[in-house]
Design a protein around this motif. Structure first.
Motif, PDB file in Angstrom:
ATOM      1  N   ARG A 151      -0.789 -45.499  -2.905  1.00  0.00           N
ATOM      2  CA  ARG A 151       0.065 -44.418  -2.598  1.00  0.00           C
ATOM      3  C   ARG A 151       0.061 -44.084  -1.340  1.00  0.00           C
ATOM      4  N   LEU A 152       1.273 -43.693  -0.833  1.00  0.00           N
ATOM      5  CA  LEU A 152       1.596 -43.381   0.692  1.00  0.00           C
ATOM      6  C   LEU A 152       2.095 -42.026   0.723  1.00  0.00           C
ATOM      7  N   LEU A 153       1.615 -41.323   1.984  1.00  0.00           N
ATOM      8  CA  LEU A 153       2.216 -40.136   2.550  1.00  0.00           C
ATOM      9  C   LEU A 153       3.091 -40.481   3.321  1.00  0.00           C
ATOM     10  N   VAL A 154       4.395 -39.545   3.087  1.00  0.00           N
ATOM     11  CA  VAL A 154       5.455 -39.548   3.728  1.00  0.00           C
ATOM     12  C   VAL A 154       5.894 -38.252   3.966  1.00  0.00           C
ATOM     13  N   SER A 155       6.345 -38.020   5.369  1.00  0.00           N
ATOM     14  CA  SER A 155       6.635 -36.619   5.865  1.00  0.00           C
ATOM     15  C   SER A 155       7.663 -36.668   6.790  1.00  0.00           C
ATOM     16  N   ALA A 156       8.855 -35.769   6.538  1.00  0.00           N
ATOM     17  CA  ALA A 156      10.118 -35.474   7.436  1.00  0.00           C
ATOM     18  C   ALA A 156      10.319 -34.021   7.302  1.00  0.00           C
ATOM     19  N   GLY A 157      10.882 -33.522   8.510  1.00  0.00           N
ATOM     20  CA  GLY A 157      11.003 -32.099   8.691  1.00  0.00           C
ATOM     21  C   GLY A 157      12.355 -31.931   8.732  1.00  0.00           C
ATOM     22  N   GLU A 158      13.473 -32.457   8.960  1.00  0.00           N
ATOM     23  CA  GLU A 158      14.862 -32.240   8.953  1.00  0.00           C
ATOM     24  C   GLU A 158      15.791 -33.077   8.168  1.00  0.00           C
ATOM     25  N   ALA A 159      17.054 -32.642   8.027  1.00  0.00           N
ATOM     26  CA  ALA A 159      17.985 -33.352   7.364  1.00  0.00           C
ATOM     27  C   ALA A 159      18.043 -34.871   7.471  1.00  0.00           C
ATOM     28  N   SER A 160      18.094 -35.387   9.039  1.00  0.00           N
ATOM     29  CA  SER A 160      18.203 -36.531   9.311  1.00  0.00           C
ATOM     30  C   SER A 160      16.865 -37.235   9.025  1.00  0.00           C
ATOM     31  N   GLY A 161      15.887 -36.625   9.371  1.00  0.00           N
ATOM     32  CA  GLY A 161      14.406 -37.416   9.027  1.00  0.00           C
ATOM     33  C   GLY A 161      14.210 -37.519   7.408  1.00  0.00           C
ATOM     34  N   ASP A 162      14.817 -36.600   6.632  1.00  0.00           N
ATOM     35  CA  ASP A 162      14.879 -36.796   5.234  1.00  0.00           C
ATOM     36  C   ASP A 162      15.467 -37.952   4.866  1.00  0.00           C
ATOM     37  N   LEU A 163      16.600 -38.179   5.459  1.00  0.00           N
ATOM     38  CA  LEU A 163      17.631 -39.362   5.179  1.00  0.00           C
ATOM     39  C   LEU A 163      16.822 -40.555   5.336  1.00  0.00           C
ATOM     40  N   TYR A 164      16.381 -40.744   6.735  1.00  0.00           N
ATOM     41  CA  TYR A 164      15.780 -41.971   7.033  1.00  0.00           C
ATOM     42  C   TYR A 164      14.637 -42.285   6.242  1.00  0.00           C
ATOM     43  N   ALA A 165      13.555 -41.101   6.063  1.00  0.00           N
ATOM     44  CA  ALA A 165      12.467 -41.536   5.139  1.00  0.00           C
ATOM     45  C   ALA A 165      12.867 -41.828   3.759  1.00  0.00           C
ATOM     46  N   ALA A 166      13.793 -41.336   3.189  1.00  0.00           N
ATOM     47  CA  ALA A 166      14.248 -41.856   2.038  1.00  0.00           C
ATOM     48  C   ALA A 166      14.609 -43.204   2.154  1.00  0.00           C
ATOM     49  N   GLN A 167      15.383 -43.608   2.821  1.00  0.00           N
ATOM     50  CA  GLN A 167      15.553 -44.880   3.036  1.00  0.00           C
ATOM     51  C   GLN A 167      14.620 -45.875   3.117  1.00  0.00           C
ATOM     52  N   LEU A 168      13.603 -45.394   3.717  1.00  0.00           N
ATOM     53  CA  LEU A 168      12.379 -46.599   4.080  1.00  0.00           C
ATOM     54  C   LEU A 168      11.497 -46.555   2.618  1.00  0.00           C
ATOM     55  N   VAL A 169      11.526 -45.458   2.064  1.00  0.00           N
ATOM     56  CA  VAL A 169      10.877 -45.415   0.526  1.00  0.00           C
ATOM     57  C   VAL A 169      11.689 -45.921  -0.284  1.00  0.00           C
ATOM     58  N   GLU A 170      12.844 -46.032  -0.182  1.00  0.00           N
ATOM     59  CA  GLU A 170      13.700 -46.905  -0.999  1.00  0.00           C
ATOM     60  C   GLU A 170      13.374 -48.393  -0.736  1.00  0.00           C
ATOM     61  N   ALA A 171      13.384 -48.764   0.509  1.00  0.00           N
ATOM     62  CA  ALA A 171      13.134 -50.254   0.959  1.00  0.00           C
ATOM     63  C   ALA A 171      11.806 -50.809   0.208  1.00  0.00           C
ATOM     64  N   LEU A 172      10.818 -49.810   0.544  1.00  0.00           N
ATOM     65  CA  LEU A 172       9.429 -50.040   0.184  1.00  0.00           C
ATOM     66  C   LEU A 172       9.287 -50.267  -1.301  1.00  0.00           C
ATOM     67  N   ARG A 173       9.925 -49.466  -2.168  1.00  0.00           N
ATOM     68  CA  ARG A 173       9.880 -49.539  -3.538  1.00  0.00           C
ATOM     69  C   ARG A 173      10.562 -50.659  -4.016  1.00  0.00           C
ATOM     70  N   ARG A 174      11.799 -51.128  -3.602  1.00  0.00           N
ATOM     71  CA  ARG A 174      12.219 -52.367  -3.892  1.00  0.00           C
ATOM     72  C   ARG A 174      11.479 -53.577  -3.826  1.00  0.00           C
TER      73      ARG A 174
END
Length: 376
Positions: A4-27
């Motif tokens: 399990r990983l904790l992921v945190s973002a606070g703005e629209a751009s951070g939400d986008l980048y963090a989501a992309q990293l989560v998708e890369a890790l999940r792949r």
């Protein structure tokens, strides 16, 4: 047992980048689980939202003060979740006022911290450097000059390239997009991008709407206003709806890249969207306004020749910057009309923006590089 990983973002751009990293890790690791402070894109990527990231999206040095009790409540929720369900790694994205404090708590709990999108301490608040050196396991940089800067201050940093270089693209060819936005090629299309947060949008719209009316007096144009996906325009912009109708402004949500890709000129709040416009080659006028107190304090603290990242990367003023008192309807309209009236000026700006976009590209996929760092 799943990692399990904790992921945190606070703005629209951070939400986008963090989501992309989560998708890369999940792949790479389909069994991984993610939880933390999440926006709509992170939730879509499978992040369990302990806190909604919109609760942290406040702009301005002084404006944030009235929101501190609420933000502190969200901070305590995240810390409690990390203490209760120890993550293997924490990935904190942008929003340094919140996340550097969180990093301190996580470090004290013995949780490795990977920080995505380096705080811009090269511009201001260099006093943060000792804390960053102490609590960050690895810093991921998206601008080419940052790795050397942080290395000189003994902070382990890796340049991954700008994530937007791989993701920013239109969903269709220009003719189809112009049809979608009901904008024939015979009429210039002007994109209105007032920001991603309620406070900044509210500060920018009066001058932006004044500029629209002034431009209309000189030239027939189609105006399209772009808001972030998930933005509640029905409630947050209800005071402006009549002016939108009166000025025949079309309002769209979640269509920023498509709108930029087919617009002739963009009027954009200084921030991530100016990088997106540069990558799409859209001529632009940038602006920004905060409260008077935040502006005066910022003038004392910030030490950069330009405020727009596009100009900082170019090392010269390739796009107009209209800040604070200079951000008026008259000034925005004048700069916009200069671009609209001159195909040659727009062409030169497009050439300059292409050079900026080339600087931002790394050898590999930024999020695959970032995922490798997290795995290590």
């Amino acid at each position: 047992m799943a990692v399990r990983l904790l992921v945190s973002a606070g703005e629209a751009s951070g939400d986008l980048y963090a989501a992309q990293l989560v998708e890369a890790l999940r792949r790479r690791n389909p069994e991984m689980q993610f939880y933390g402070c999440a926006g709509p894109r992170m939730r879509s990527a499978g992040v369990e939202a302990v806190v909604d990231s919109s609760a942290l999206a406040v702009a301005g040095l002084v404006e944030v003060v009235t929101h501190i009790p609420r933000i502190y409540g969200e901070f305590r929720k995240i810390v409690a979740a990390a203490r209760r369900d120890r993550p293997a790694v924490a990935i904190l994205t942008d929003s340094p006022d919140f996340h550097l404090r969180l990093a301190r708590k996580l470090h004290a709990l013995g949780i490795p911290v990977v920080y995505l999108i380096a705080p811009q301490v090269w511009a201001w608040r260099k006093g943060r450097l000792p804390l960053m050196r102490r609590v960050l396991t690895r810093l991921l940089c998206i601008f080419p000059f940052e790795e050397r800067f942080f290395g000189e201050h003994h902070i382990p940093a890796s340049y991954i390239g700008h994530p937007l270089t791989r993701s920013v693209k239109a969903s269709a060819p220009r003719p189809q997009l112009r049809e979608r936005f009901r904008a024939p090629e015979s009429t210039p299309l002007v994109a209105l991008l007032p920001g991603s947060r309620v406070g900044e949008i509210g500060r920018h719209l009066p001058a932006l709407l004044d500029a629209v009316e002034r431009i209309r007096e000189s030239q027939e144009c189609i105006f399209a206003l772009s808001l972030p996906a998930g933005f509640s325009s029905d409630t947050d912009l209800q005071h402006f709806e009549e002016r939108f109708r009166r000025s025949s402004i079309k309002v769209f949500k979640g269509s920023t890249w498509d709108l930029l890709a087919c617009a002739d000129v963009a009027l954009a709040a200084s921030g991530t969207v100016t990088v997106e416009a540069a990558l799409l080659g859209t001529p632009m006028v940038t602006f920004y306004r905060v409260t008077g107190a935040s502006w005066l304090l910022g003038k004392l603290l910030v030490r950069v020749p330009f405020y727009s990242m596009v100009n900082l990367l170019a090392g010269r003023a390739i796009v107009p910057e209209l800040l604070q008192g200079d951000m008026t309807g008259a000034r925005i309209a004048a700069e916009a009309l200069r671009l609209l009236d001159s195909p040659e000026l727009r062409r030169r700006m497009k050439d300059d923006l292409k050079q900026v976009s080339e600087q931002l590209a790394a050898a590999g996929d930024p999020m695959e590089i970032a995922a490798s760092v997290v795995e290590q």
